[in-house]
Every structure is written in C-alpha cells, then in structure tokens.
Design a protein around this motif. Structure first.
Motif, PDB file in Angstrom:
ATOM      1  N   PRO A  38       0.871  -1.261  -0.117  1.00 54.40           N
ATOM      2  CA  PRO A  38       0.054  -0.196   0.026  1.00 54.40           C
ATOM      3  C   PRO A  38       0.571   1.419   0.036  1.00 54.40           C
ATOM      4  N   HIS A  39       1.804   1.202  -0.848  1.00 52.73           N
ATOM      5  CA  HIS A  39       2.831   2.449  -0.741  1.00 52.73           C
ATOM      6  C   HIS A  39       3.401   2.738  -2.208  1.00 52.73           C
ATOM      7  N   ILE A  45      16.910  -0.712  -0.169  1.00 55.06           N
ATOM      8  CA  ILE A  45      18.361  -0.671   0.439  1.00 55.06           C
ATOM      9  C   ILE A  45      18.530  -0.146   1.597  1.00 55.06           C
ATOM     10  N   LEU A  46      17.317   0.970   1.854  1.00 56.33           N
ATOM     11  CA  LEU A  46      17.261   1.692   3.032  1.00 56.33           C
ATOM     12  C   LEU A  46      16.593   1.285   4.229  1.00 56.33           C
ATOM     13  N   LEU A  47      15.885   0.198   4.243  1.00 53.17           N
ATOM     14  CA  LEU A  47      15.102  -0.371   5.328  1.00 53.17           C
ATOM     15  C   LEU A  47      15.811  -0.591   6.546  1.00 53.17           C
ATOM     16  N   SER A  48      17.153  -0.942   6.316  1.00 53.83           N
ATOM     17  CA  SER A  48      18.093  -0.832   7.595  1.00 53.83           C
ATOM     18  C   SER A  48      18.110   0.307   8.302  1.00 53.83           C
ATOM     19  N   PRO A  49      18.438   1.352   7.513  1.00 49.83           N
ATOM     20  CA  PRO A  49      18.304   2.606   8.585  1.00 49.83           C
ATOM     21  C   PRO A  49      16.912   2.893   9.138  1.00 49.83           C
ATOM     22  N   VAL A  50      16.015   2.631   8.284  1.00 48.45           N
ATOM     23  CA  VAL A  50      14.633   2.774   9.145  1.00 48.45           C
ATOM     24  C   VAL A  50      14.428   1.979  10.226  1.00 48.45           C
ATOM     25  N   ALA A  56      13.218   8.034   8.728  1.00 49.57           N
ATOM     26  CA  ALA A  56      11.638   7.595   8.529  1.00 49.57           C
ATOM     27  C   ALA A  56      11.454   7.041   7.164  1.00 49.57           C
ATOM     28  N   PHE A  57      10.322   6.464   7.195  1.00 45.47           N
ATOM     29  CA  PHE A  57       9.922   5.710   6.049  1.00 45.47           C
ATOM     30  C   PHE A  57       9.528   6.631   4.819  1.00 45.47           C
ATOM     31  N   ASP A  58       9.288   7.958   5.201  1.00 44.63           N
ATOM     32  CA  ASP A  58       9.068   9.072   3.980  1.00 44.63           C
ATOM     33  C   ASP A  58      10.267   9.453   3.516  1.00 44.63           C
ATOM     34  N   GLU A  59      11.315   9.134   4.104  1.00 48.34           N
ATOM     35  CA  GLU A  59      12.732   9.870   3.834  1.00 48.34           C
ATOM     36  C   GLU A  59      13.279   8.814   2.667  1.00 48.34           C
ATOM     37  N   ILE A  60      12.620   7.506   2.439  1.00 45.39           N
ATOM     38  CA  ILE A  60      13.123   6.374   1.632  1.00 45.39           C
ATOM     39  C   ILE A  60      12.178   6.364   0.558  1.00 45.39           C
ATOM     40  N   ILE A  61      11.078   7.154   0.236  1.00 44.39           N
ATOM     41  CA  ILE A  61      10.374   7.156  -0.865  1.00 44.39           C
ATOM     42  C   ILE A  61      11.096   7.609  -2.056  1.00 44.39           C
TER      43      ILE A  61
END
Length: 811
Positions: A38-39, A45-50, A56-61
């Motif tokens: 739903p996104h 690749i940036l799931l690890s920093p989240v 934040a999730f918004d930063e990896i969109i």
C-alpha cells in the motif's frame, strides 16, 4: 493512439524501467502499475536505516504519488495481480480489477526464504524484505528484549544492527563458519566478526536451526545440537527466492527465475521481465546495479529503439555494515590457478586482497578502506594488464605515477565510465555532467539530481571527491562535518587541538587524536598540514609530502599528463629580461604553447614532469619564482596601469599591487587567494570580485573583501576606506592572517565572510587597532619564513629534493 503498458510490481527495478522509458519515449504508452504493497515506490536498500531509527519511511520514498500523476501513470497500490491472461492480453487483480495490455512488464521481485522448520508460523517470526517486516521488528523491539537473527549475511547483519540500536539483546545464528561468506573471504570475515563483537553483537557460528519453540508466540529457538536459546523475536535472513508463481501459472517458461533473452523478453514476445524475478543466461541477480542495467535495456526495447542488449553483469558489492566499509568483486576467493596480492593491518582495521591471474585482476576484497574499489572493479571488467603497476596496486590509484593521474584524488583519476554508485547505476560521467548542467555545489544536490549516494550511502565520499575535482577552485568544504573518514573530529576541533596541545607535526596530531588511519588520507593530510603551519609558523615544518603534486611540483597537470608552468610577474608588470628568460625556458624545455592568463601572467603549457625541476632552476637563476598558480596560496595581484599612464587613474595602482604581491607571495592559504588593485572607480582590474580588492579613489583607497569570480560569482563587501598605502598593506596582511587562522581548509573567502559576518571581520581589523597590528605581525612572521624557504620559491626537486608521490596517502 497510445499503446497500453502494464507493470506488475511497484519496486525499484520496474519503476527504474519506467523512468528510463519516459526519457526515451514519453508519449508512447498509457501506463498502469499494480503494486501489492500500500505504498508508492520506495528504496528497499534503506530499510536497514529505518529499522535502526536513522531514517523515517517517508525519507526512503523514491517516487511519490505526485510523480506517477505528473507522468500520467495510473497506480494501483495494495492491489496484487493474481492472474495473467495471455490470450486475452489482460491481468486480473485480487480485488477483481482487470486491465488490458499491449505490452506487459513483470517485476515481481523475490520473496524471503523462510526455513521450513516447526514453529516457523508463530507470531514473532518474520523475514526482512519489506517495510511491513520492519514494522513487525520495531513493534517487537518496543515490547520485548531478546532477538535471534538467523543468517550472517548482509541482510542478517543489518537486521541485527538495527535491532541492537533499538535496544534489543541480539544474537546472530549462522549456518556457516564465516560471516558474509558470499561477499568476504575468511580473513575479512574474521575482522568483521571481531569488530561487531566489540560493538556488543553476539554470534553462534555453524548453528543449524531445528525448530522454533512457543505456544502462540515464539519463546525460544532450538538448534540441531539440541541447544536452545530464549528469544522473543526470530528474523529469518537466510536468502531470497525469485517470485515466479504468477509467471508460471501464466505458462511463462521459468526455471529458478523467469527466463528472458538479451532484450529482456520472456518466451512471450509481448511480455518483458526485469529484476530479481528474472533468470538471464543461468544467472539470477539480487543486487541493485544489475537490475538497473536490465531496466535500461528493457526500456530501450519497449521504446522500440532496439539497439541495446543485456549480456549479464559482472557484479561488485560495496556495502556499509554497521559503519564498516566493505567491498568485494569477482572471484575474490581465488583457486589453484590464481595468486594473491595482500595487505593486512588488523590493528588499523584494514584488509585488502586482490586475486590475480595472468596479470589481470580476477577478484578483490577490501575491508575498512574501500575508496579504490571502483577502480579495481574497472580494471577487472576491462581486463587491464597490471604488470607495470603491481608494486603500487594495493596502495590505490592516487599512488601511481603522478604524471599518469594528476595526484589530486581518487575521483580525478577515474574515467567517466567508472561506476560510482552501484545502487543506482550512476557513473562518474553522469555526475560530472549534472554538476556542470545543473550548477550543483553540494553532495545533497548531486544526490537529488543523480541519485548517486542516495541509497546505501557508501559512495558518498567518492561523490564528494568528484565534486571537488570537478569544481576545483570553486569547491568549498561542507560545513559541520568531520574532516574526513579517518576521524570524527571536525575542522574546528582539529584546529583547537593543534593550538591547545602545541602540535607541530602531522603525525603528532594523528597520534594525539587517535586517527583511525595512522598516516591519514589525501583529504585530511593537506588540511592538517595547513592548520599546523598556519598556527605555528616558527615551530612547525611544512610537510611537503602532505601536499598535492601540483603544489609540490609548482606545475598544474594537464589532460595529456604534461604540466603548465607559470612564473610570478609582480602586479602584472614585467621586463625585457623576464620575457627573455621565459622565452629561453620555453625553447630549452620544448614548451608546447605559451598562453596569456587572466591574471596578467604567462603560462607555458606542455612541460614534461621530468623537466620541471630543471626548468624552475633555470628560471630561478634568472630571478623568477613560482606564481603559485597551482596552490592553495596567493595566486595573483591584478592591476591596471593606474595614474602612472592612464588619464583616468587617481592612484598608482600598479605600484601598490606590486607592494601587495611582494608582501604576501608564498603565503599558504585555506584556498586560492586573489587580489586586485584598480586605479580608479572604473575598476578595470576587477577588484570587486577578488578575495581582497582595492579600488583607488580621489581621497585614497576603498578596500573590498570576500569576492569570488568563479562559477559561483560573488561581489565583494566594502570593508572600509583608507588614505595611505601603508594602511592598505597593514589591513591586507591582517585580513589574510585572520582568514588563515579562522577559515576551514578549502573554504574560500566568500563563504567564510558569509559564515563569520562582515561585522566580525571589522571588529578585528577596524575596531581594534591592537588586534589588527597583532594579526599583521603574525602574518609578517609567517611570510618571512615562507619567503626564505627555497621550496616556496621553486619546485620541489629544483635543488636537492627528489620528486616522490605523497607517501602512504597519494597526492
């Protein structure tokens, strides 16, 4: 009428294909995208920093909902496709939506492999593949204490690191006897394990999971040796499997993945496929770089250009695991037919292994120092014969002969087709073009325009080097950051330590502040050396080996590997004897071209590096010294002819310019430094775009500071008006010294003035006479030493010195 293109899968590979397609044929298709999550598209690749709480999730969109709308793309989120009807050329989703297609693109990615052991279905057991998995882990971290991560590969270690940062007690259980065995050899793996253990991570090696124990939620994990470990969370990070169920049900030929040709077509010519679901020439790829290569080829054929082919990828891995730099490529394990070139410094946390066969690099493993990874990878892909560079190969590209590579940095020696960002498939040439076309000045701007460095971040240092080498004199070191990767100390903290502890040698500072690399690097050593000699001009010794080759040789390297030589011409004035000396030098050393510069000097181009010492000695014997056109120093004092010749001149601008240049030549600065004196307000010498400018007026002189005439143009600020030449000289010297003492290395006067404010400068130079005189006296002291030093006047090597590359760190 547009054709219909349907994309199944809203991940990185599929959307990159659309991005490439829109560049080539923006009006060819009506595009519809179906994603199971739903996104909008985000950066996995940036799931690890989240997970670690760093983003934040918004930063990896990667592509916002607005991006889809702006490009006319219809996006269905949370709408997985469950059927492909190849006869009717349509797809059907789980909620009954049907969409017809003329071309179909499969990018269904992969699924995490869940070990089929008892208890795998319990609450608290998760994979590590998407943002939902991350949310599961974050929820567990808020309510529970212990976690076990199954798998000591990249994903497993990243998951463990993130959970540890969330406060959990984490143990990594790995089936093999070495961590990250697919990316590292045994030696590098052992160094990684020791480093992570020092950081508090726990490991169970050669541990085979037998069962997960619990009622409704996981309570413990049992291993094959019947040992048990209590836990509240189990993360399975043992691998991925291509998601091919939909394709197989549609009758598309599949093995481990969906089989595709070199044009990324499946056995159905209307259906293309890219990404982790694909099998090409018996290979399935899980790294991002190959998937983006596939995306570019696929877009080419969807646009019906038809000239590109995907022939497979030679993969390299450059990763950051818990702050540790790792790089590997090719056959890094080697075999009986290969040989190793090794460098190992466990105490320094550095390990390098090059696997060589027939004088060609077959593979590489780098731990701790990965800056040359892209270069080794380029040599490996090109099959370059390394016979002539074997003895210097481990010390990096900047350690090769300076005449070949310019001695500036790793980035300046790279070719334009060298891939810098593996995550996003960005080459050096792409970055250089963006810097020039878009007027980029910061790493963040480069990330926004090219995506280089925007994913895992491991190439950020290289991106910064490319910025520096491309902008050259217009590059300013970023504010509020560590001086380099060798330390966490900032420029200001380094300067304070030099003052407080009377440090007068670069290695004294490295030892005192416990530098990670005891010899520093090409970024920190020039800066530290400058801070020391500007702080302690009498007690310290200038470390020539901490200077770039251009400064050491007093010659600016050109694109063909030759050098330019620019003697100093005081205030732009010259004499017949000086002109004869230049002409004689040009003839004697076979100068390729003589050019008049904008700084009122003569530039002799095409000089061989081997001729530089003799050429400077020849000129020095005729009274000519270096113009420092290549150093972080005073470059020129530009003048007009002033009142001596010009009918508009109000003061002797040439005479004053010569006095200013004789006062300040040889002065090393944080960055290049230019002055000018105009004989009247018509300002023919362009004094109002110089670092320090003087404009003559009827009553005396108007003084200007903080100008920049480069790419990032800045007009000067008016500092004050004075009546006499002596006042000009004193204020100029005091201004130079204040800039020398306060600015950061590679910070030009323009951003420095903006940072500290004109009022701050006036307080030192105008409001406090004692302060001004003290600054001027310190400037004179440092100038006396600089101008008495024959190395300052002529190139290193002109007398008894030998030309050598910057020891240990390159140039």
């Amino acid at each position: 009428m547009k054709e219909r293109l349907v994309l199944i899968g809203n991940g990185m590979a599929g959307i990159r294909t659309l991005e490439e397609l829109i560049k080539l044929a923006p009006e060819k298709y009506d595009i519809m995208v179906f994603g199971s999550e739903p996104h909008p598209n985000y950066n996995r690749i940036l799931l690890s920093p989240v997970l670690a709480g760093e983003k934040a999730f918004d930063e990896i969109i990667l592509n916002s909902c607005e991006w889809y709308k702006e490009n006319g793309i219809i996006l269905h989120t949370g709408s997985p496709v469950v059927e492909i009807d190849r006869v009717a050329c349509k797809v059907v989703t789980a909620d009954g939506v049907e969409a017809g297609y003329d071309r179909l693109l499969l990018a269904t990615g992969s699924n995490p492999f869940i070990i089929p052991v008892p208890g795998a279905e319990l609450n608290g057991v998760t994979g590590f593949r998407d943002i939902k998995d991350v949310e599961t882990m974050l929820s567990a971290a808020q309510n529970h204490n212990k976690a076990v991560v199954i798998g000591g590969g990249l994903l497993g270690l990243e998951a463990a690191n993130g959970l540890k940062k969330q406060g959990m007690d984490v143990t990594v259980a790995h089936l093999m006897d070495a961590l990250m065995e697919r990316q590292l050899d045994k030696a590098a793996s052992a160094m990684l394990k020791a480093s992570l253990e020092r950081d508090g991570m726990k490991f169970l090696m050669e541990a085979q999971t037998a069962a997960i124990i619990g009622d409704k939620r996981v309570e413990a994990i049992r291993f094959a040796d019947d040992s048990e470990l209590a836990t509240d969370l189990v993360v399975m990070a043992v691998g991925i499997r291509p998601n091919i169920e939909l394709a197989k049900n549609a009758g598309l030929y599949s093995e481990r993945g969906v089989l595709v040709s070199d044009t990324m077509q499946t056995f159905d010519p209307q259906i293309y496929a890219v990404g982790e679901c694909v099998q090409h020439r018996n290979e399935c790829y899980g790294l991002v770089a190959p998937l983006f290569e596939q995306a570019k080829v696929c877009a080419n054929h969807l646009a019906e250009m038809g000239y590109d082919r995907y022939e497979g990828s030679v993969t390299s891995t450059k990763l950051k695991v818990t702050g540790i730099d790792l790089f590997s490529a090719g056959n890094f394990q080697g075999d009986d037919s290969t040989e190793d070139i090794l460098f190992q410094d466990p105490a320094g946390g550095i390990y390098k292994r090059l696997v060589v066969k027939d004088n060609k690099i077959e593979g590489a493993v780098l731990y701790g120092d990965t800056i040359d990874g892209a270069w080794y990878f380029q040599l490996m892909r090109a099959g370059t014969d390394i016979s002539d560079m074997r003895d210097k190969l481990l010390f990096g590209q900047v350690h090769l002969d300076d005449s070949d590579h310019g001695g500036q940095s790793q980035a300046s020696a790279m070719s334009d087709d060298t891939q810098v960002c593996d995550c996003n498939g960005v080459c050096k040439g792409d970055i250089v073009k963006a810097i020039a076309a878009e007027g980029l000045f910061t790493v963040d701007e480069v990330k926004a325009h090219t995506k280089a460095g925007a994913s895992c971040g491991s190439c950020t240092g290289l991106v910064e080097q490319i910025l520096e080498s491309t902008l050259d004199d217009d590059y300013t070191v970023p504010e509020s950051k560590s001086i380099c990767g060798c330390t966490d100390f900032t420029h200001d903290q380094v300067k304070d330590a030099i003052k407080e502890h009377s440090l007068t040698w670069v290695h004294d500072l490295f030892d005192h502040l416990e530098w990670r690399n005891p010899d520093g690097c090409h970024i920190c050593r020039p800066a530290v050396n400058y801070y020391i000699i500007s702080t302690w001009p009498e007690q310290s010794e200038d470390d020539a080996q901490s200077r770039f080759i251009n400064e050491r040789a007093h010659g600016n390297i050109q694109k063909d590997g030759s050098f330019s030589v620019i003697p100093r011409m005081w205030g732009g004035r010259t004499t017949p004897d000086e002109l004869r000396a230049i002409a004689d030098a040009a003839e004697k050393f076979n100068v390729g071209e003589i050019h008049l510069t904008g700084g009122q000097r003569i530039n002799m181009l095409g000089v061989k590096k081997s001729d530089l010492p003799a050429m400077w000695s020849f000129l020095a014997d005729r009274g000519m010294v270096s113009g420092h056109a290549y150093g972080k120093a005073l470059r020129t004092v530009k003048t007009c002819v002033g009142s001596e010749w010009c009918r508009f001149g109000t003061q002797d601008s040439t005479g004053l310019g010569i006095k200013l240049e004789q006062l300040s030549w040889g002065s090393w600065m944080p960055h290049k430094f230019k002055m000018a004196v105009s004989g009247c307000p018509r300002n023919c010498a362009e004094a109002t775009i110089k670092d320090f400018g003087v404009v003559a007026i009827d009553s005396g002189y108007e003084l200007h500071v903080g100008g920049n005439g480069g790419v990032k143009l800045r007009a000067t600020d008016v500092l004050c008006r004075v009546k006499t030449e002596d006042e000009v000289l004193e204020i100029a010297g005091a201004f130079c010294q204040l800039y020398r003492e306060e600015a950061h290395y590679l910070e030009r006067t323009a951003p420095w003035v903006e940072r500290v404010s004109l009022g701050h400068i006036k307080a030192y130079l105008l409001d406090d006479e004692m302060s001004r005189k003290a600054l001027y006296d310190r400037f004179l002291l440092s100038q006396k030493k600089a101008q008495d030093d024959p190395w300052t006047a002529r190139a290193e090597g002109a007398e008894a010195h030998e030309f050598t590359p910057m020891k240990e760190i390159g140039a």
